[in-house]
Write a protein that holds these residues in place. Structure first.
Motif, mmCIF file in Angstrom:
data_model
loop_
_atom_site.group_PDB
_atom_site.id
_atom_site.type_symbol
_atom_site.label_atom_id
_atom_site.label_comp_id
_atom_site.label_asym_id
_atom_site.label_seq_id
_atom_site.Cartn_x
_atom_site.Cartn_y
_atom_site.Cartn_z
ATOM 1 N N TYR A 233 -13.290 -31.643 -19.606
ATOM 2 C CA TYR A 233 -12.276 -30.614 -19.413
ATOM 3 C C TYR A 233 -11.552 -30.855 -18.097
ATOM 4 O O TYR A 233 -12.105 -31.450 -17.170
ATOM 5 N N VAL B 263 -7.500 -25.558 -15.127
ATOM 6 C CA VAL B 263 -6.141 -25.027 -15.094
ATOM 7 C C VAL B 263 -6.025 -24.154 -13.854
ATOM 8 O O VAL B 263 -6.804 -23.203 -13.681
ATOM 9 N N THR C 189 -8.893 -26.933 -19.739
ATOM 10 C CA THR C 189 -8.222 -27.578 -20.862
ATOM 11 C C THR C 189 -9.201 -28.523 -21.544
ATOM 12 O O THR C 189 -9.706 -29.462 -20.918
ATOM 13 N N ARG D 180 -7.276 -30.437 -27.085
ATOM 14 C CA ARG D 180 -5.973 -30.134 -26.482
ATOM 15 C C ARG D 180 -5.721 -28.618 -26.473
ATOM 16 O O ARG D 180 -4.613 -28.155 -26.675
ATOM 17 N N VAL E 162 -6.369 -24.885 -24.244
ATOM 18 C CA VAL E 162 -6.694 -24.266 -22.962
ATOM 19 C C VAL E 162 -7.579 -23.057 -23.228
ATOM 20 O O VAL E 162 -7.273 -22.233 -24.095
ATOM 21 N N PRO F 278 -1.841 -25.696 -24.272
ATOM 22 C CA PRO F 278 -1.532 -26.032 -22.883
ATOM 23 C C PRO F 278 -0.028 -25.963 -22.615
ATOM 24 O O PRO F 278 0.794 -26.042 -23.536
ATOM 25 N N VAL G 291 -3.075 -34.381 -19.401
ATOM 26 C CA VAL G 291 -4.103 -34.154 -20.416
ATOM 27 C C VAL G 291 -4.246 -35.381 -21.307
ATOM 28 O O VAL G 291 -5.373 -35.814 -21.609
#
Length: 748
Positions: free
Chosen positions: A184, A187, A203, A208, A210, A223, A231
């Motif tokens: 991960y 964020v 994330t 993909r 969040v 995201p 990412v």
């Protein structure tokens, strides 16, 4: 794991699976003191619903650091078990102290666990991470224990998750840094009053998605567009790392051909690689925000533990042998993680409760343990990790005893939740096993077995203690014996030379806790006194002496005269007595009496009260009386003759010299050698001891290394360790001997 949208692995199993070994996870938390292990355990317990509010149970104690000593000293000093339930799984979190003095508690946690979470603070320097956790990482690697890394303290100013993950890859990945990769990315929210942007979510690189924790509850969302390039870059590296460890050899070719590998396949391969101990994911975690019930990354961690870490069924049992040390063919193969199998359990920790008495934390490897069962308690010598202190006898004499199991319970803070049984793969507390010590095996009386004890470091810091008052004398021996029974990294020595009671520990913090427990738990007040090193005396030159013991007080008197010659001998010769009397000057029956008197005086010393060694005493003349001579008279004359000879010759002090081996990183070899030279040590050689490490061998007077266990940590920044073995006694330099005599006079 956290990438499976809002589901977690194994949720379909339900609570009904909690009693089976397949639904148990035993996880030890490892990390430097202050890295946040205890806070993390409490955050996980809160997310799992075990806590109503952060870090507290009903009686106000924390779920981990609930011991009164931990409250007073503001640090973890013992292994703590925190069981929680999550998605039909029972997870036993084992919170270990991070301070080096309590490595025995850490080793116990490693034995009880099947996987490890290495907790690393983002606020720590890379050197601190390396010095305190790399050795434990290598221990886990040697036995193939699955490991993951958790980065904490992301809310601290000037911390960076990306930098810390790179540090972890470099330190723990070794030749394969791609095996240590984040699952991960944090964020970051807006900057706070401190000018630092705090992490508000994670994330998931595979999904993909969040997972936002800003509200205190986990919420999934897509995201931001600006974050997608970072990412995708991190995701590609993660996928390549997973595929590199995949058992599917076609997966790499498909990936290189441009095929999009589905998330389910990647997740399954990731879980298998983690369980095999060849892939080590990095995650981030933080406690819940005010009013929240889920801390940042805690759901992801719980899903990793239940989905990626192995159950007890997948981990081999420790080495098991028959009682008496004899190997039994196939005994380990016959012991599996089967609740219906033969009982094999191990005491991984022993503690005392002022109300309940002795409590043993037990890991059951096979069979089922129930209250009121009769079990055989089998114990043997605890193995050290190859560091012999020469400080006293090895801990743990072989012993066996049948005992009835008391109540079983599962701890949660100070609370003890009653259990009806403890099945294979699980842990429980057993009350009132009077003969069980840490490292002992519990088994069926009809099939006595012994689990090979785990290696423990040898305690190398001495503390001489005396009872503070008359009331404490009666309780001192019992209190010290209970301390040593609870903690196998502690040794108790009754030194026959100095007549001191010496407690050997791993460091100053270890000593402080021992004294605190004696005082608060066992009601024993002790005084710490200077630890005395066993010195010796010898003659520096030859001399003669005449002992005359003549008394007349009515009736039989006392008459004995003997003349001796004393000459020094090579080191290690001891006391040699030679009879050269001619003409019957000393009757034959009294010659042994003279020798007895000489040896008794030698044991008491002739100058400074230390035993006399390495001399030859020759009896060549004397006088006797037909009525008044006796055994006692000639004993006294022999002692007087030796004292007179000592007054006519220089007496030299001999000090014990230890062979010391210091294992340090190459960068600290110079400072260590310089420090040893400053202690009157003679460096006799160095040799490589693995990648980037060197073993320095030296001969050092024991007077100079009484506190070396503490001083080496300072010199090597906590990265060094040492062993010591008694080598010989040798002459002390005259200047040092004079200072020692002056100090003794001042103290007297």
């Amino acid at each position: 794991m956290g990438d499976k949208a809002n589901t977690h692995i194994g949720a379909a199993g339900g609570a009904a699976t909690a009693g089976r070994p397949a639904a148990v996870r035993n996880v030890v938390l490892v990390g430097h003191s202050g890295s946040g292990k205890t806070t993390l355990v409490e955050a996980l317990a809160q997310t799992a619903g075990a806590l109503v509010r952060p870090g507290r149970v009903e009686d106000g104690a924390t779920v981990s650091d609930y011991d009164e000593i931990e409250h007073r000293q503001h640090r973890s000093v013992q292994l703590s078990l925190v069981p929680v339930e999550w998605g039909g799984y029972k997870i036993n979190f084992l919170d270990t102290p991070g301070y080096a003095d309590f490595v025995g508690e850490l080793r116990a946690g490693l034995r009880a666990a099947d996987a490890a979470l290495f907790v690393v603070s983002a606020a720590q320097e890379a050197e601190a991470v390396a010095s305190t956790t790399r050795a434990v990482w290598d221990e886990c690697a040697a036995v193939g224990m699955p490991r993951a890394i958790v980065v904490t303290h992301l809310d601290t100013a000037r911390t960076d998750y990306g930098t810390m993950t790179e540090v972890c890859g470099r330190l723990f990945g070794g030749e394969d840094p791609d095996a240590v990769i984040p699952l991960y990315l944090p964020v970051l929210g807006p900057e706070g009053p401190d000018g630092h942007a705090h992490a508000t979510g994670l994330t998931g690189l595979l999904s993909r998605r969040v997972f936002d924790y800003a509200s205190g509850e986990r919420v999934a969302k897509p995201p931001a567009d600006d974050d997608l390039p970072a990412v995708e870059e991190a995701r590609n590296r993660l996928i390549e790392g997973i595929i590199a460890e995949s058992e599917d050899e076609t997966l790499m070719d498909r990936y290189l051909a441009g095929e999009e590998i589905d998330v389910g396949t990647l997740t399954a391969d990731l879980e298998k690689a983690v369980a095999r101990g060849v892939f080590h994911p990095v995650l981030a975690a933080a406690p819940a925000a005010d009013g929240g019930s889920q801390g940042l990354g805690t759901v992801e961690l719980l899903e990793l533990v239940t989905g990626g870490f192995p159950s007890p069924l997948e981990r081999p049992a420790p080495e098991i042998s028959g009682v008496g040390g004899g190997a039994r063919d196939g005994v380990r193969d016959g012991v599996g993680c089967d609740p219906e199998g033969p009982l094999v359990a191990e005491v991984v920790k022993t503690a005392s409760d002022p109300y309940v008495g002795r409590i043993s934390l037990v890991r059951v490897f096979s069979g089922t343990l129930r209250p009121d069962d009769t079990v055989r308690v089998c114990g043997g010598p605890h193995r050290s990790d190859g560091h012999d202190s020469g400080a006293g006898p090895a801990g743990g004499e072989p012993h066996e005893a049948d005992e009835r199991v008391g109540s079983l319970s599962s701890p949660f803070g100070k609370q003890q939740r009653v259990l009806s049984e403890c099945r294979a793969g699980d842990l429980a507390c057993v009350a009132k096993l009077a003969h069980a010590e840490t490292g002992d095996t519990l088994c069926a009386p009809e099939r006595p077995l012994l689990v090979e004890p785990w290696p423990m470091p040898e305690p190398l810091l001495p503390l001489a203690v005396e009872a503070h008052g008359k009331a404490d004398e009666d309780k001192l021996s019992q209190g010290l014996a209970r301390l040593v029974a609870e903690d196998p990294t502690m040794r108790l020595e009754h030194n026959q030379d100095t007549h001191q009671l010496v407690l050997w520990c791993l460091g100053e913090a270890h000593l402080d806790v021992a004294l605190d427990r004696l005082r608060s738990r066992y009601g024993v007040q002790v005084d710490a006194v200077a630890h005395r090193v066993p010195l010796r005396e010898t003659f520096g030159a030859g001399a003669t002496g005449r002992g005359r013991h003549v008394k007349q007080s009515g009736g039989h008197g006392q008459f004995a005269v003997c003349e001796i010659e004393v000459e020094p001998l090579p080191a290690g010769s001891g006391i040699e007595f030679v009879d050269k009397v001619v003409g019957g000057a000393v009757p034959r029956q009294f010659i042994p009496s003279v020798e007895k008197g000489v040896r008794a005086q030698a044991a008491r010393g002739v100058a400074s009260g230390h035993p006399l060694v390495d001399v030859r005493v020759t009896l060549y003349d004397g006088k006797a009386h037909s009525v008044d001579s006796s055994d006692a008279a000639f004993q006294t004359a022999g002692a007087l003759a030796l004292r007179e000879a000592a007054g006519a010759a220089p007496i030299r002090l001999l000090e014990p010299v230890a062979e010391v081996g210091v294992l340090v990183p190459d960068a600290y070899v110079g400072p260590v050698m310089s420090d040893l030279s400053g202690r009157r040590g003679r460096v006799v050689g160095t040799e490589p001891a693995g990648p980037g490490r060197t073993l320095v061998r030296a001969e050092v007077p024991e007077l100079e290394i009484g506190r070396y266990a503490v001083d080496l940590r300072s010199v090597s920044h906590g990265t060094g360790r040492f062993s010591r073995t008694y080598l010989r006694h040798e002459a002390m330099p005259s200047g040092v001997a004079e200072k020692l005599r002056e100090r003794s006079l001042i103290e007297a």
